[in-house]
Scaffold this active site. Structure first.
Site, mmCIF file in Angstrom:
data_model
loop_
_atom_site.group_PDB
_atom_site.id
_atom_site.type_symbol
_atom_site.label_atom_id
_atom_site.label_comp_id
_atom_site.label_asym_id
_atom_site.label_seq_id
_atom_site.Cartn_x
_atom_site.Cartn_y
_atom_site.Cartn_z
ATOM 1 N N ALA A 68 43.149 45.037 -11.239
ATOM 2 C CA ALA A 68 43.432 44.597 -9.875
ATOM 3 C C ALA A 68 42.596 43.387 -9.473
ATOM 4 O O ALA A 68 43.043 42.568 -8.661
ATOM 5 C CB ALA A 68 43.199 45.743 -8.897
ATOM 6 N N THR A 69 41.380 43.269 -10.005
ATOM 7 C CA THR A 69 40.553 42.107 -9.657
ATOM 8 C C THR A 69 41.246 40.813 -10.056
ATOM 9 O O THR A 69 41.298 39.854 -9.282
ATOM 10 C CB THR A 69 39.171 42.207 -10.324
ATOM 11 N N ASN A 142 38.649 51.882 -0.398
ATOM 12 C CA ASN A 142 38.075 52.548 -1.565
ATOM 13 C C ASN A 142 36.804 53.319 -1.263
ATOM 14 O O ASN A 142 36.459 54.257 -1.974
ATOM 15 C CB ASN A 142 37.793 51.519 -2.665
ATOM 16 N N GLN A 170 43.991 51.924 -4.243
ATOM 17 C CA GLN A 170 43.707 53.323 -3.942
ATOM 18 C C GLN A 170 44.917 54.064 -3.366
ATOM 19 O O GLN A 170 44.920 55.300 -3.329
ATOM 20 C CB GLN A 170 42.538 53.421 -2.952
ATOM 21 N N SER A 187 46.151 49.003 -10.023
ATOM 22 C CA SER A 187 45.332 49.186 -11.213
ATOM 23 C C SER A 187 45.652 50.519 -11.861
ATOM 24 O O SER A 187 45.795 51.535 -11.174
ATOM 25 C CB SER A 187 43.845 49.127 -10.838
ATOM 26 N N HIS A 189 43.804 52.508 -13.949
ATOM 27 C CA HIS A 189 42.806 53.567 -14.119
ATOM 28 C C HIS A 189 42.524 54.343 -12.842
ATOM 29 O O HIS A 189 41.787 55.336 -12.866
ATOM 30 C CB HIS A 189 41.512 53.007 -14.726
ATOM 31 N N THR A 225 48.221 37.536 -24.587
ATOM 32 C CA THR A 225 48.949 38.592 -25.277
ATOM 33 C C THR A 225 48.749 39.928 -24.580
ATOM 34 O O THR A 225 47.616 40.352 -24.349
ATOM 35 C CB THR A 225 48.475 38.707 -26.739
ATOM 36 N N CYS A 307 31.439 49.061 -8.057
ATOM 37 C CA CYS A 307 31.127 47.658 -8.352
ATOM 38 C C CYS A 307 29.809 47.221 -7.717
ATOM 39 O O CYS A 307 29.178 46.285 -8.190
ATOM 40 C CB CYS A 307 32.250 46.758 -7.849
#
Length: 362
Positions: A68-69, A142, A170, A187, A189, A225, A307
Site C-alpha cells: 500500500a505504501t 490503523n 484496514q 495491501s 498482508h 516483474t 511503522c
C-alpha cells in the site's frame, strides 16, 4: 504466544499459502514471458486480479504494487498538479509523502480531527475548493479503528474538481468501500495474504503519472516483474474475505463484546460507534505502554502503528485527538480477527490487567 496485533499484520491464511507454494517451487515462469509456461503464470495473476477487484467498486483498473505504501505514493505523486488536502490522523505513507510534495511546491492542507478522531466536514468543505487536485483519506484508521466519512469527503472533492484517494488498507474486505472513490490503495498482508504485495485501484479514466519506469508492466503504470505467487496469495485471501465476510464479522463482534467486559477499567480512544470493532485503542491512567509491552511478553499487541512504534515519540494519531503525552504513552492497541479465540483474548486481558494494576499501584 497470543497474537493481538491484527492491524500491523494478519496471520497468513493456510489456503493462501497452499496457493502460493506451487508457484514458488514448480511454476516459476516469468508471467510476462510469451511462452506457454509464462502464459500459465500470467493466468494465475489475472485470476488473482479478478478476485481482488471483487471487493472493490465496479469498473476501473487494478494494478499490483509492492504494497500500500507504493500504491499511495503512485497515487499522490502521480496526481495532477494542484493542492492536496488530507487528515492529521493519516498513515505516515500519506503524511510523509504529502510533506515531500510540499517541499516541491505543492500546497498541502492537513485537516484536524475532533476528540472522536473524525474529521469536521465543515472544515473540510472550507479547505476543499477549486484549485485542490487531490483529497486523501483513510477509510478505517490503523491506530484507533475510527471510520472516516469517506463518501462525503469524496463528494466534496468532486465538487471542487479534485480526485479522491482512499487508503482502504484496514477496511478492505471488512467494510464496504464507497463507490465514489477515484483511487483506492490496499495491501494483502492485512487480510491474511502475503507481505510484499498490494494494489492500487483506479477508476476508469484516472491515470496517475508513473513513478517506476522500465518494462511497461501493469499497463505502463508500474514497471517490474510481478510475483505470481504473491498475487495468487493475495487473490485467495481476497476470495476468503468475501466468502467468510459474515462469519468473520460475527466473530469480531463477539470478541469486541467480550473485550468491552474484560477491559472495563480502560478508556477507549476514538469514536465509540463509528469504528471497526476489531481494533481497540485503550488507555489507562498511571501506566506506560512500552513498559506494559515488556511486562507482557507472551502477548503480541502494540503501541500504535508498527511503522512508527520504535520512534519513542507519542503517536501523532493520539495527539491529534487531543490526548496528552502521558495519555498517549499510556495507550495500547489490541487487534483481533479470524484466528483469535475467546480463550486467547481472556488470557491476554488477564495478563494486561495484572501488569497495568501493578504499574498503577502506589
Amino acid at each position: 504466544m497470543i497474537y493481538l496485533d491484527y492491524q500491523a499484520t494478519t496471520p497468513l491464511a493456510p489456503e493462501a499459502f497452499d496457493a502460493m507454494a506451487p508457484l514458488l517451487r514448480d511454476q516459476f515462469a516469468n508471467p510476462h514471458s510469451a511462452h506457454r509456461l509464462g502464459r500459465a503464470a500470467a493466468a494465475q495473476v489475472e485470476a488473482a486480479r479478478n478476485a481482488i477487484a471483487g471487493l472493490l467498486p465496479p469498473g476501473g483498473q487494478l494494478i499490483f504494487t509492492s504494497g500500500a505504501t507504493e500504491a499511495l505514493n503512485i497515487a499522490i505523486q502521480g496526481a495532477p498538479p494542484g493542492g492536496m488536502v488530507t487528515i492529521a490522523t493519516e498513515h505516515a505513507a500519506v503524511l510523509d509523502t504529502a510533506e515531500a510534495m510540499r517541499r516541491t511546491g505543492r500546497d498541502v492542507t492537513v485537516l484536524p480531527v475532533g476528540p472522536d478522531g473524525i474529521v469536521d466536514l465543515e472544515a473540510a468543505a472550507r479547505a476543499i475548493v477549486p484549485g485542490v487536485a487531490l483529497v486523501v483519506a483513510m477509510l478505517v484508521n490503523n491506530e484507533i479503528g475510527v471510520i472516516q466519512p469517506v463518501a462525503a469527503l469524496a463528494d466534496l472533492a468532486h465538487r471542487a474538481g479534485a480526485l479522491f484517494l482512499c487508503d482502504a488498507v484496514q477496511g478492505y474486505g471488512r467494510i464496504p468501500i464507497p463507490s465514489v472513490c477515484d483511487m483506492v490503495a490496499i495491501s494483502a498482508h492485512k487480510i491474511h495474504g502475503p507481505k510484499g504485495v498490494g494494489a492500487l485501484w483506479l477508476r476508469d479514466g484516472v491515470r496517475p503519472t508513473s513513478l517506476i519506469h522500465g518494462g511497461g508492466q501493469e499497463g505502463g503504470l508500474r514497471s517490474g516483474t510481478l510475483s505470481p505467487a504473491l498475487c495468487a496469495g493475495f487473490g485467495v485471501a481476497a476470495r476468503l474475505m468475501r466468502e467468510r465476510a459474515d462469519s468473520d464479522r460475527a466473530h469480531v463482534e463477539s470478541l469486541a463484546a467480550l473485550a468491552a467486559t474484560l477491559f472495563a477499567d480502560w478508556t477507549l480512544n476514538g469514536s465509540q460507534t463509528a469504528r471497526y470493532r476489531g481494533n481497540l485503542n485503550l488507555r489507562r491512567d498511571g501506566i506506560d505502554g512500552a513498559r506494559l509491552l515488556s511486562d507482557c511478553r507472551n502477548v503480541a499487541f502494540s503501541l500504535g502503528s508498527a511503522c512508527a512504534s520504535g520512534s519513542g515519540r507519542p503517536s501523532h494519531v493520539l495527539r491529534a485527538l487531543g490526548l496528552t503525552d502521558a495519555q498517549a504513552r499510556g495507550s495500547v492497541r489490541i487487534g483481533f480477527g479470524r484466528y483469535t479465540s475467546r480463550e486467547e483474548l481472556e488470557r491476554a486481558a488477564e495478563a494486561l490487567n495484572e501488569a497495568a494494576a501493578a504499574q498503577a499501584a502506589p
